[in-house]
Scaffold this active site. Structure first.
Site, PDB file in Angstrom:
ATOM      1  N   SER A   1      16.941  -0.314   0.231  1.00 47.26           N
ATOM      2  CA  SER A   1      18.380  -0.464   0.562  1.00 47.26           C
ATOM      3  C   SER A   1      19.133  -1.276  -0.259  1.00 47.26           C
ATOM      4  O   SER A   1      20.377  -1.688  -0.275  1.00 47.26           O
ATOM      5  CB  SER A   1      18.456  -1.084   2.285  1.00 47.26           C
ATOM      6  OG  SER A   1      17.769  -2.219   2.106  1.00 47.26           O
TER       7      SER A   1
ATOM      8  N   HIS B   1      20.003  32.711 -33.812  1.00 49.32           N
ATOM      9  CA  HIS B   1      18.455  32.772 -33.624  1.00 49.32           C
ATOM     10  C   HIS B   1      17.781  32.198 -35.012  1.00 49.32           C
ATOM     11  O   HIS B   1      16.668  32.541 -35.591  1.00 49.32           O
ATOM     12  CB  HIS B   1      17.885  34.305 -33.852  1.00 49.32           C
ATOM     13  CG  HIS B   1      18.673  35.035 -32.674  1.00 49.32           C
ATOM     14  ND1 HIS B   1      18.081  34.968 -31.212  1.00 49.32           N
ATOM     15  CD2 HIS B   1      19.691  35.653 -32.375  1.00 49.32           C
ATOM     16  CE1 HIS B   1      18.757  35.649 -30.504  1.00 49.32           C
ATOM     17  NE2 HIS B   1      19.492  36.030 -31.261  1.00 49.32           N
TER      18      HIS B   1
ATOM     19  N   SER C   1      10.385   6.089 -45.333  1.00 46.13           N
ATOM     20  CA  SER C   1       9.008   6.274 -45.331  1.00 46.13           C
ATOM     21  C   SER C   1       8.331   5.285 -45.867  1.00 46.13           C
ATOM     22  O   SER C   1       9.096   4.733 -46.772  1.00 46.13           O
ATOM     23  CB  SER C   1       8.509   7.718 -46.229  1.00 46.13           C
ATOM     24  OG  SER C   1       6.905   7.550 -46.115  1.00 46.13           O
TER      25      SER C   1
ATOM     26  N   LYS D   1      12.271   8.681 -49.861  1.00 44.01           N
ATOM     27  CA  LYS D   1      12.608   9.540 -48.723  1.00 44.01           C
ATOM     28  C   LYS D   1      13.621   8.811 -47.706  1.00 44.01           C
ATOM     29  O   LYS D   1      13.553   7.801 -47.517  1.00 44.01           O
ATOM     30  CB  LYS D   1      11.338   9.711 -47.807  1.00 44.01           C
ATOM     31  CG  LYS D   1      11.377  11.048 -46.978  1.00 44.01           C
ATOM     32  CD  LYS D   1      10.155  11.437 -46.538  1.00 44.01           C
ATOM     33  CE  LYS D   1      10.215  12.553 -45.553  1.00 44.01           C
ATOM     34  NZ  LYS D   1      10.998  12.424 -44.583  1.00 44.01           N
ATOM     35  N   VAL D   2      14.877   9.594 -47.423  1.00 47.75           N
ATOM     36  CA  VAL D   2      15.652   9.201 -46.456  1.00 47.75           C
ATOM     37  C   VAL D   2      15.751  10.041 -45.191  1.00 47.75           C
ATOM     38  O   VAL D   2      15.917  11.398 -45.542  1.00 47.75           O
ATOM     39  CB  VAL D   2      17.003   8.789 -47.056  1.00 47.75           C
ATOM     40  CG1 VAL D   2      18.127   8.325 -45.990  1.00 47.75           C
ATOM     41  CG2 VAL D   2      16.973   8.015 -48.100  1.00 47.75           C
TER      42      VAL D   2
ATOM     43  N   GLU E   1      18.185  11.006 -34.851  1.00 51.31           N
ATOM     44  CA  GLU E   1      17.089  11.065 -34.228  1.00 51.31           C
ATOM     45  C   GLU E   1      17.007   9.902 -32.922  1.00 51.31           C
ATOM     46  O   GLU E   1      16.494  10.153 -31.964  1.00 51.31           O
ATOM     47  CB  GLU E   1      15.846  10.490 -34.951  1.00 51.31           C
ATOM     48  CG  GLU E   1      15.369  11.542 -36.115  1.00 51.31           C
ATOM     49  CD  GLU E   1      14.708  11.088 -37.060  1.00 51.31           C
ATOM     50  OE1 GLU E   1      14.129   9.851 -37.053  1.00 51.31           O
ATOM     51  OE2 GLU E   1      14.185  11.889 -37.897  1.00 51.31           O
TER      52      GLU E   1
END
Length: 467
Positions: A104, A189, A319, A325-326, A332
């Site tokens: 409660s 699709h 990474s 790497k980006v 995300e």
């Protein structure tokens, strides 16, 4: 009533169950301490918006009690002054009870009653303010705590979530205008389809967010119905009839919310359907965000081996092993928030099903999850708008090349040469790696002028017959 114990770090407090040791400097008293000791479960406390809502209800309740003669004006003013300080966040550390407590919310209601009683007694000096008799006058945990959840939820929806979504809507709308002539291949699709513009896609994203705002505005009046005045079981025992209307009028004025007294106190006491509905709205908004974030990830995939239609702002290295790497870190984060909101909604829905006879007995967990969902969506929407959407750039040439390369643009040949003939041309185009215009001209199916009109990819984005 309290006395100092033998230990220098504790004092003895007394309630209807007897004496208990309470930390010397704590503003809370016996019932709060019992709850602290009874529920060492998660370490999660009730949220700040809920603390603020409880304090404001106590302040309005004290003023209403004073107006109708239920409470000495001097005591009421002291309680209200203390409640203002609590609502301002000055005493957040005085609310130590675990979220997973009595269903409660009685423990947290008494926590508030005790803290305010202590603070009010300090203000008055010569008067001892009592938690049950004074700060809880004309009230019960059973109507105060759910009212506080509704008040906190309504306030967070109107003053936190809606403004955040408006910012995101504006960012998406700006990109819809900026990209209105950037033609690209549509996809259904995950396969090539007839052309759209990038601006059309972003207009769809903005519309989804705008619909989310409309859904919030629709549910808000029901969230703003307050059980206050029902006291223990909905009958309003021990509460003067004027109490709830006066207290709610004050809250309505202070909070700028369309607050009303519950139309039926027995529904308001036993059910939390409005909160379940509001949580469902939050889940729907979260699903919209997931679609937007996922689309951005797909369109930005690459830079060489993905779609590469748009470029998201580079925010941080992606990474620990792959140099340069980006990653799409903000989308995300959005997707993870969505996962949490969907889980929270499941908890709220299950909690809402715990309305047993005259009372729902999962109030604290409902409060925690719905308020967390609002805060998460609000924060991540701002991040998505300003750390991602605002900085998106389109690869105009790549988008157009995809549109021209899509075999589905052959759909516009149907009115000229028929479905079956168009299908043959498209299959030949794929087999021979030739463009459709070359093939329809080779087979003499269209003149060059007709082919240019029929295969105008930008014109295809406007609908209707092409040419």
């Amino acid at each position: 009533m309290s006395t100092t114990s033998n230990s220098q770090n504790f004092r003895l407090e007394h309630d209807s169950m007897g004496d208990i040791a309470v930390p010397l400097q704590a503003k809370w008293q016996a019932q709060t301490q019992r709850a602290v000791e009874n529920f060492p479960i998660s370490g999660l406390r009730i949220s700040k918006p809920l603390i603020r809502a409880l304090a404001l209800i106590k302040s309005a309740g004290a003023m209403a009690n004073s107006q109708i003669g239920t409470l000495d004006p001097k005591i009421a003013n002291a309680i209200s002054s203390a409640a203002e300080r609590v609502a301002n966040g000055d005493f957040d550390d005085e609310f130590p009870i675990d979220v997973f407590q009595t269903g409660s919310g009685t423990s947290s209601n008494m926590n508030m009653n005790e803290v305010l009683a202590t603070l009010a007694s300090e203000i008055l000096v010569d008067v001892t303010v009592k938690p049950n008799d004074h700060t809880n006058a004309s009230q019960s945990s059973n109507d105060v705590f759910p009212s506080a959840i509704h008040l906190a939820t309504a306030s967070e929806l109107k003053f936190n979530l809606i403004p955040a979504l408006l910012e995101l809507s504006a960012s998406l709308g700006s990109k819809a205008i900026e990209f209105e002539s950037v033609v690209k291949s549509g996809r259904t699709h995950l396969m090539d389809a007839t052309p759209v513009t990038l601006g059309q896609e972003f207009s769809g994203y903005r519309a989804a967010i705008d619909y989310g705002i409309e859904r919030i505005e629709s549910v808000l009046p029901r969230v703003c119905e307050m059980p206050l005045g029902g006291t223990a079981v909905g009958t309003g025992i021990n509460a003067p009839k004027e109490f709830a209307p006066k207290a709610i009028a004050l809250l309505r004025e202070w909070m700028d919310l369309p607050l009303t007294e519950a139309r039926n106190h027995f529904e308001a006491q036993g059910s939390r359907d409005a909160l379940v509905e509001a949580s469902g709205v939050l889940r729907t908004i979260a699903i919209s965000l997931y679609k937007i974030a996922n689309d951005l990830r797909w369109m930005a995939s690459g830079p060489r081996c993905g779609l590469g239609e748009i470029h998201l702002p580079d925010l941080q290295p992606g990474s620990s092993i792959m140099p340069g790497k980006v990653n799409p870190v903000v989308p995300e984060a959005v997707c993870q928030v969505v996962a949490q909101v969907i889980g929270n909604d499941a908890a709220v829905a299950f909690g809402g099903s715990a309305g047993i006879l005259e009372l729902n007995v999962m109030l604290p967990v409902i409060a925690r999850n719905i308020i967390e969902s609002i805060e998460l969506i609000s924060s991540v929407s701002i991040a998505l708008a300003h750390k991602c959407v605002d900085g998106i750039e389109a690869d105009v040439e790549r988008c157009r090349n995809y549109a021209l390369s899509s075999p589905s643009i052959g759909t516009s040949l149907n009115p000229y040469i028929g479905y079956e003939a168009a299908a043959k041309i498209i299959k030949r185009s794929l087999a021979e790696n030739k463009d459709l215009r070359t093939l329809v001209l080779e087979e003499g199916l269209l003149t060059p002028e007709e082919a240019d009109k029929a295969l105008d990819v930008f014109a295809m984005t406007k609908g209707g017959l092409i040419g």
